[in-house]
Design an enzyme around this catalytic site. Structure first.
Site, PDB file in Angstrom:
ATOM      1  N   TRP A 101       0.822  -1.219   0.000  1.00  0.00           N
ATOM      2  CA  TRP A 101       0.000   0.000   0.000  1.00  0.00           C
ATOM      3  C   TRP A 101       0.848   1.259   0.000  1.00  0.00           C
ATOM      4  O   TRP A 101       0.541   2.226  -0.706  1.00  0.00           O
ATOM      5  CB  TRP A 101      -0.988   0.001   1.170  1.00  0.00           C
ATOM      6  N   ASP A 172      -1.326   6.854   6.418  1.00  0.00           N
ATOM      7  CA  ASP A 172      -2.446   6.064   5.900  1.00  0.00           C
ATOM      8  C   ASP A 172      -2.800   5.016   6.954  1.00  0.00           C
ATOM      9  O   ASP A 172      -2.154   3.978   7.052  1.00  0.00           O
ATOM     10  CB  ASP A 172      -2.022   5.391   4.586  1.00  0.00           C
ATOM     11  N   LYS A 196     -12.650  -1.175   7.420  1.00  0.00           N
ATOM     12  CA  LYS A 196     -12.015  -2.172   8.290  1.00  0.00           C
ATOM     13  C   LYS A 196     -12.456  -1.928   9.737  1.00  0.00           C
ATOM     14  O   LYS A 196     -13.194  -2.721  10.291  1.00  0.00           O
ATOM     15  CB  LYS A 196     -10.507  -2.116   8.135  1.00  0.00           C
TER      16      LYS A 196
HETATM   17  C1  LIG Z   1      -3.421   0.501   4.123  1.00  0.00           C
HETATM   18  C2  LIG Z   1      -4.377   0.656   2.992  1.00  0.00           C
HETATM   19  N1  LIG Z   1      -4.350   1.788   2.257  1.00  0.00           N
HETATM   20  C3  LIG Z   1      -5.206   1.977   1.236  1.00  0.00           C
HETATM   21  C4  LIG Z   1      -6.132   1.024   0.892  1.00  0.00           C
HETATM   22  C5  LIG Z   1      -7.052   1.281  -0.258  1.00  0.00           C
HETATM   23  O1  LIG Z   1      -8.320   1.504   0.237  1.00  0.00           O
HETATM   24  P1  LIG Z   1      -9.589   1.709  -0.726  1.00  0.00           P
HETATM   25  O2  LIG Z   1      -9.873   0.410  -1.385  1.00  0.00           O
HETATM   26  O3  LIG Z   1     -10.630   2.175   0.230  1.00  0.00           O
HETATM   27  O4  LIG Z   1      -9.231   2.776  -1.721  1.00  0.00           O
HETATM   28  C6  LIG Z   1      -6.197  -0.161   1.626  1.00  0.00           C
HETATM   29  C7  LIG Z   1      -7.200  -1.192   1.284  1.00  0.00           C
HETATM   30  O5  LIG Z   1      -7.236  -2.265   1.790  1.00  0.00           O
HETATM   31  C8  LIG Z   1      -5.305  -0.343   2.697  1.00  0.00           C
HETATM   32  O6  LIG Z   1      -5.335  -1.468   3.425  1.00  0.00           O
END
Ligand SMILES: Cc1ncc(COP(=O)(O)O)c(C=O)c1O
Length: 360
Positions: A101, A172, A196
């Site tokens: 991520w 994040d 989550k």
């Molecule tokens: C740490 C992290 N950042 C970003 C995201 C992306 O999230 P979204 O699908 O809501 O854009 C996720 C998705 O699992 C994540 O775990």
């Protein structure tokens, strides 16, 4: 049979919250209609939104130095919003990378601004480790420092917070917000997709230091503009109203069981049971160094990959679902967010142990 859902997201939510939502699904606050059917600008909804923010502020001890925004676009929406709002001409956006991520955030950021990526992860002899925060080589000048305290796919969590003399610290926290106590003042911008630890997908939360809202940044869509969202109480356009309402129910529930402090103790207990079992077994392994193991996402591997499909099928028959690891890393992953009860962990460990005995 009780089903325990180990999905990484959208993830399980507290049963108590789901039951309450079900009870008032067709008749919210005696209005005779569902919360999904009322205007976001109606008095009852505006009051709910106000109380929701107040509840999150209490849970995370968020001071008046910060705006709390309820936005669209999930975690990835902020991958774009962060560089667009925080860019400063001539200064790079610094991206600390330790997994899938955080690397994804860099890739998105590079579309808009100059990026400077710093790898803090080592993968030696099949073991994953990260450099301690004090050893990160952050440049002197940056428009922001972005990092991901919990890598959902890799199962790596960073427990210390980086510091920088001038650049704002952006985190994040999509997969670990509200899972343990943090000092919000150590950060300048915290964001998270909801699906989550907060509520249903569709909603995202940004906790932004007010001084950052004065930055010019880059031309950007209004729905990704933190200053506009702050000015409009997160109602520049129609927000994801049901997800916002459910988030409030989750926050109230969290407050009722002792807040983030109690949740942290619960999460540590759950994670310890699972990691201890994995470490004690020669049938399963976890490849992450102990000091940076995630409390929320526990990847594990069977010593014989050819048993993966059997493991997953039998787990499902036992009510243990969504254990397959992310397609990028393989193996298994148990996501054990706030709503996962300790009984779910015990059921998983009992199943894993039985499976190991039967297949050794
Ligand atoms: C740490 C992290 N950042 C970003 C995201 C992306 O999230 P979204 O699908 O809501 O854009 C996720 C998705 O699992 C994540 O775990």
């Amino acid at each position: 049979m009780t089903v325990y859902n180990f999905c990484a997201g959208p993830a399980m939510l507290p049963v108590e919250v789901m039951k309450k939502a079900q009870k008032e699904f067709l008749n919210w606050q005696n209005l005779g209609v569902s919360v999904m059917e009322v205007s976001h600008r109606s008095a009852p909804y505006l009051e709910m939104a106000k109380q929701c923010e107040a509840s999150l502020r209490r849970l995370m001890n968020i001071s008046d130095e910060f705006e709390v925004l309820f936005m669209h676009g999930g975690g990835r929406g902020h991958f774009s919003a962060v560089p667009l709002n925080l860019h400063i001409d001539g200064l790079p956006g610094v991206y600390v990378e330790n997994g899938i991520w955080s690397t994804g955030a860099t890739k998105e950021g590079a579309k808009f601004t100059q990026t400077h990526a710093i790898n803090i992860r080592t993968d030696e002899n099949g073991q994953f480790d990260i450099l301690p925060v004090s050893e990160w080589k952050l440049p002197e000048d940056a428009s922001f420092i972005h990092y991901c305290p919990n890598e959902t796919i890799d199962g790596i969590e960073i427990f210390d917070v980086p510091k920088h003399p001038s650049a704002p610290i952006v985190a994040d926290m999509s997969s670990n917000i509200l899972s343990r106590e943090i000092n919000v003042d150590d950060f300048d911008l915290i964001y998270a997709g909801a699906q989550k630890n907060i509520g249903p997908s569709g909603l995202s939360i940004a906790i932004v230091r007010k001084t950052l809202l004065k930055r010019e940044g880059l031309p950007r869509p209004a729905i990704l503009d933190y200053a506009i969202e702050a000015d409009q109480q997160s109602m520049y356009n129609t927000p994801p109203t049901f997800a916002w309402y459910l988030a409030f129910e989750v926050f109230k529930y969290l407050e009722s069981i002792g807040g983030v402090k109690a949740m942290e103790a619960h999460n540590k207990e759950k994670a310890a049971i699972l990691y201890d079992y994995i470490d004690s077994s020669d049938f399963y392994s976890n490849k992450v160094a102990t000091h940076c193991r995630s409390l929320m996402n526990v990847p594990f591997w069977l010593k014989d990959d050819s048993l993966n499909a059997k493991f997953l099928a039998e787990a499902e028959q036992n009510g243990l679902i969504a254990l397959e690891g992310h397609r990028f890393v393989g193996g298994m992953r148990a996501s054990i967010y706030n709503a996962m009860p300790i009984e779910g962990i015990k059921a998983l460990v009992a199943f894993m142990d039985k499976f190991a005995q039967e297949n050794s």
